[in-house]
Scaffold this active site. Structure first.
Site, PDB file in Angstrom:
ATOM      1  N   HIS A 104       0.412   1.844  -0.243  1.00 17.39           N
ATOM      2  CA  HIS A 104       0.660   1.566  -1.663  1.00 17.39           C
ATOM      3  C   HIS A 104       2.032   0.933  -1.805  1.00 17.39           C
ATOM      4  O   HIS A 104       2.963   1.287  -1.077  1.00 17.39           O
ATOM      5  CB  HIS A 104       0.609   2.857  -2.475  1.00 17.39           C
TER       6      HIS A 104
ATOM      7  N   ASP B 268      -7.948   5.064  -4.036  1.00 20.00           N
ATOM      8  CA  ASP B 268      -9.276   4.559  -3.660  1.00 20.00           C
ATOM      9  C   ASP B 268      -9.886   5.299  -2.492  1.00 20.00           C
ATOM     10  O   ASP B 268     -11.053   5.070  -2.146  1.00 20.00           O
ATOM     11  CB  ASP B 268      -9.177   3.053  -3.334  1.00 20.00           C
TER      12      ASP B 268
HETATM   13  C1  SDX Z   1      -4.805   0.219  -5.888  1.00 14.88           C
HETATM   14  O1  SDX Z   1      -0.364  -1.100  -7.577  1.00 14.88           O
HETATM   15  C2  SDX Z   1      -1.105  -0.130  -7.975  1.00 14.88           C
HETATM   16  O2  SDX Z   1      -0.645   0.780  -8.639  1.00 14.88           O
HETATM   17  C3  SDX Z   1      -2.563  -0.218  -7.553  1.00 14.88           C
HETATM   18  C4  SDX Z   1      -3.404   1.007  -7.851  1.00 14.88           C
HETATM   19  C5  SDX Z   1      -3.624   1.188  -9.358  1.00 14.88           C
HETATM   20  O3  SDX Z   1      -3.913   2.334  -9.790  1.00 14.88           O
HETATM   21  O4  SDX Z   1      -3.626   0.159 -10.075  1.00 14.88           O
HETATM   22  O5  SDX Z   1      -2.775   2.159  -7.318  1.00 14.88           O
HETATM   23  C6  SDX Z   1      -4.810   0.877  -7.247  1.00 14.88           C
HETATM   24  O6  SDX Z   1      -4.951  -0.979  -5.804  1.00 14.88           O
HETATM   25  C7  SDX Z   1      -4.548   1.058  -4.680  1.00 14.88           C
HETATM   26  C8  SDX Z   1      -4.468   0.218  -3.365  1.00 14.88           C
HETATM   27  C9  SDX Z   1      -5.900  -0.077  -2.865  1.00 14.88           C
HETATM   28  N1  SDX Z   1      -5.836  -1.004  -1.717  1.00 14.88           N
HETATM   29  C10 SDX Z   1      -6.106  -0.620  -0.470  1.00 14.88           C
HETATM   30  O7  SDX Z   1      -6.390   0.533  -0.148  1.00 14.88           O
HETATM   31  C11 SDX Z   1      -6.093  -1.759   0.556  1.00 14.88           C
HETATM   32  C12 SDX Z   1      -5.277  -1.353   1.773  1.00 14.88           C
HETATM   33  N2  SDX Z   1      -3.856  -1.243   1.420  1.00 14.88           N
HETATM   34  C13 SDX Z   1      -2.985  -2.346   1.748  1.00 14.88           C
HETATM   35  O8  SDX Z   1      -3.572  -3.608   1.666  1.00 14.88           O
HETATM   36  C14 SDX Z   1      -1.591  -2.210   1.135  1.00 14.88           C
HETATM   37  O9  SDX Z   1      -1.163  -0.935   1.400  1.00 14.88           O
HETATM   38  C15 SDX Z   1      -1.393  -2.495  -0.350  1.00 14.88           C
HETATM   39  C16 SDX Z   1      -1.958  -3.795  -0.752  1.00 14.88           C
HETATM   40  C17 SDX Z   1      -1.972  -1.405  -1.186  1.00 14.88           C
HETATM   41  C18 SDX Z   1       0.135  -2.517  -0.590  1.00 14.88           C
HETATM   42  O10 SDX Z   1       0.615  -3.610   0.088  1.00 14.88           O
HETATM   43  P1  SDX Z   1       2.194  -3.920   0.209  1.00 14.88           P
HETATM   44  O11 SDX Z   1       2.984  -3.026  -0.642  1.00 14.88           O
HETATM   45  O12 SDX Z   1       2.346  -5.397   0.037  1.00 14.88           O
HETATM   46  O13 SDX Z   1       2.500  -3.511   1.682  1.00 14.88           O
HETATM   47  P2  SDX Z   1       2.413  -4.492   2.917  1.00 14.88           P
HETATM   48  O14 SDX Z   1       1.047  -5.109   2.987  1.00 14.88           O
HETATM   49  O15 SDX Z   1       3.593  -5.396   2.875  1.00 14.88           O
HETATM   50  O16 SDX Z   1       2.541  -3.488   4.151  1.00 14.88           O
HETATM   51  C19 SDX Z   1       3.814  -2.988   4.557  1.00 14.88           C
HETATM   52  C20 SDX Z   1       3.596  -2.541   6.009  1.00 14.88           C
HETATM   53  C21 SDX Z   1       2.986  -3.648   6.870  1.00 14.88           C
HETATM   54  O17 SDX Z   1       3.335  -3.376   8.206  1.00 14.88           O
HETATM   55  P3  SDX Z   1       4.529  -4.281   8.863  1.00 14.88           P
HETATM   56  O18 SDX Z   1       4.069  -5.726   8.782  1.00 14.88           O
HETATM   57  O19 SDX Z   1       5.772  -4.003   8.028  1.00 14.88           O
HETATM   58  O20 SDX Z   1       4.614  -3.773  10.287  1.00 14.88           O
HETATM   59  O21 SDX Z   1       2.651  -1.461   6.031  1.00 14.88           O
HETATM   60  C22 SDX Z   1       1.466  -1.885   6.695  1.00 14.88           C
HETATM   61  C23 SDX Z   1       1.493  -3.402   6.749  1.00 14.88           C
HETATM   62  O22 SDX Z   1       0.761  -3.868   7.875  1.00 14.88           O
HETATM   63  N3  SDX Z   1       0.325  -1.430   5.890  1.00 14.88           N
HETATM   64  C24 SDX Z   1      -0.870  -1.098   6.369  1.00 14.88           C
HETATM   65  C25 SDX Z   1      -1.632  -0.716   5.262  1.00 14.88           C
HETATM   66  N4  SDX Z   1      -0.916  -0.833   4.145  1.00 14.88           N
HETATM   67  C26 SDX Z   1       0.308  -1.271   4.541  1.00 14.88           C
HETATM   68  N5  SDX Z   1      -1.335  -1.078   7.652  1.00 14.88           N
HETATM   69  C27 SDX Z   1      -2.636  -0.681   7.797  1.00 14.88           C
HETATM   70  N6  SDX Z   1      -3.454  -0.320   6.755  1.00 14.88           N
HETATM   71  C28 SDX Z   1      -2.976  -0.314   5.497  1.00 14.88           C
HETATM   72  N7  SDX Z   1      -3.776   0.071   4.479  1.00 14.88           N
END
Ligand code: SDX
Length: 380
Positions: free
Chosen positions: A263, A317
């Site tokens: 998140h 989720d």
């Molecule tokens: C919702 O914003 C809100 O409030 C949304 C929400 C709401 O109520 O409206 O809470 C609802 O959308 C919840 C999120 C649902 N999405 C997912 O479950 C999809 C999987 N999650 C990721 O795609 C990610 O965590 C996000 C999109 C939710 C957040 O992305 P960020 O903040 O841009 O983080 P990032 O992608 O830059 O990741 C930072 C690091 C990275 O590693 P490094 O490159 O630094 O080594 O964390 C890793 C990412 O690879 N990472 C993950 C991960 N989430 C972050 N690695 C594996 N699996 C994941 N799910």
């Protein structure tokens, strides 16, 4: 200092886009509040209609106010037959979120024009969209199943009505209560992508149906609300708790995203995920086992062990789909349920935006070139 001199912040992470008093998140402590009320309290003691009032008005309603609001919603839950006809002609293979976007735009064409500068007209539109969105979603579910449209029952509230319009039968109290809690949990969440989209469209003085249809488009994405249906598919692909370690090693090696985790704001377990997890336990006790739940628990333990230190924990989720599956809701309708709830948040932010509006028009850091020479096509 010009825009060109400023540093780009990818995804506008941490950049305030508005001032708001609607909801609040403490990402380190795992706290979510609606108008100062902790989400755990509202999930336990409130209901979706009362929460909708709270988000819009900033305080809990009196009994008289809530009864009046409920009556207003009851009067707006129906949709014109022409809108039902449009929904029934949409391609059955289309995604229910695309059907919802089309349904909202269609509903807007059959609804009174809204003077977005008039508070009472905004409030009326709020009630109309909260009331009719479940009907739009259920209408597509029935059409896709080749079943006739079921009109809303004016005596049922939002959650119970949605289940009734899906099945044609009055739902049992447990199912209606479980869904009502899910709607409370999903109602608002500060400046998430779909709420930001809603505010951007609102800032152009567009109508509330366009605001919601645009936000539905943003919510549909797998990184946002679309994650909930992918979580269930992910758990079913893994197959069992024993298969989690190998699956996680493979996904990590491929630098893949694990759906339902991570998140932008929470760096600990999402408080909504915690409440949804207790709902899964309650539903299991009363409605029977949920095979994917054991896989989910094993996946959570493995992911948190591996990535917890990076702040990657279950988000809203991760467990919601397990609840919805037990309620007999088709997987690709999980995100439309998220939208049914979030309409209240999107439009409460719309209302706030219109109180002190300025059109969103950010800058950019130009990385292209200038003074390009136009070469005639036969000389290229
Ligand atoms: C919702 O914003 C809100 O409030 C949304 C929400 C709401 O109520 O409206 O809470 C609802 O959308 C919840 C999120 C649902 N999405 C997912 O479950 C999809 C999987 N999650 C990721 O795609 C990610 O965590 C996000 C999109 C939710 C957040 O992305 P960020 O903040 O841009 O983080 P990032 O992608 O830059 O990741 C930072 C690091 C990275 O590693 P490094 O490159 O630094 O080594 O964390 C890793 C990412 O690879 N990472 C993950 C991960 N989430 C972050 N690695 C594996 N699996 C994941 N799910």
């Amino acid at each position: 200092m010009t825009v060109q001199d400023k540093e780009l912040v990818p995804g506008l992470a941490g950049i305030p886009a508005a001032e708001s008093s609607i909801s609040y998140i403490d990402g380190q402590a795992g706290i979510l509040e609606y108008r100062g009320h902790r989400i755990e309290t509202l999930a336990e003691k409130s209901n979706f209609e009362e929460t909708c009032w709270l988000l819009w008005h900033g305080e809990l309603p009196t009994r008289k106010q809530l009864d009046g609001f409920r009556a207003r919603l009851a009067g707006y839950r129906g949709i014109p037959q022409e809108a039902v006809d449009v929904i029934e002609r949409l391609p059955k293979g289309g995604h229910p979120m695309a059907a919802l976007q089309a349904g909202m735009a269609t509903l807007g064409m059959y609804s009174p024009n809204v003077d977005v500068h008039d508070q009472s007209q905004r409030e009326d539109a709020y009630a109309r969209l909260i009331a009719a969105t479940p009907t739009l979603v259920a209408a597509f579910a029935r059409a896709r199943a080749g079943k006739p449209f079921v009109a809303p029952d004016p005596d049922l509230d939002t959650a119970a009505n949605f289940l009734y319009m899906l099945t044609g039968e009055t739902p049992d109290e447990l199912a209606a209560h479980v869904l009502d809690v899910c709607l409370v949990l999903h109602a608002d969440h500060t400046m998430n992508a779909s709420t930001f989209a809603a505010r951007v469209v609102a800032s152009t003085e567009a109508d509330p149906y366009s605001v919601c249809a645009s936000a539905v488009g943003a919510l549909k994405g797998p990184l946002h609300g679309g994650a909930n249906e992918r979580v269930l598919q992910q758990l079913e692909t893994i197959g069992s708790a024993d298969a989690v370690p190998a699956w996680l090693d493979k996904v990590s090696a491929e630098k893949g995203k694990i759906m339902g985790f991570g998140h932008r704001v929470y760096k600990t377990k999402d408080p909504r995920a915690k409440r949804l997890q207790t709902l899964v336990r309650e539903v299991r006790e009363k409605l029977g086992s949920t095979p994917v739940y054991d896989t989910a628990l094993a996946l959570e333990d493995a992911v948190v062990a591996k990535l917890g230190a990076k702040g990657i924990h279950p988000n809203v989720d991760f467990f919601s789909g397990i609840v919805y599956e037990k309620l007999g809701i088709p997987t690709d309708f999980f995100t439309p349920i998220f939208a049914i709830a979030r309409v209240s948040g999107w439009l409460s932010h719309w209302n706030e935006q219109m109180h002190d509006n300025r059109i969103f028009r950010p800058g950019q850091i130009f990385t292209g070139s200038h003074d390009a020479v136009y070469v005639p096509i036969d000389e290229r």
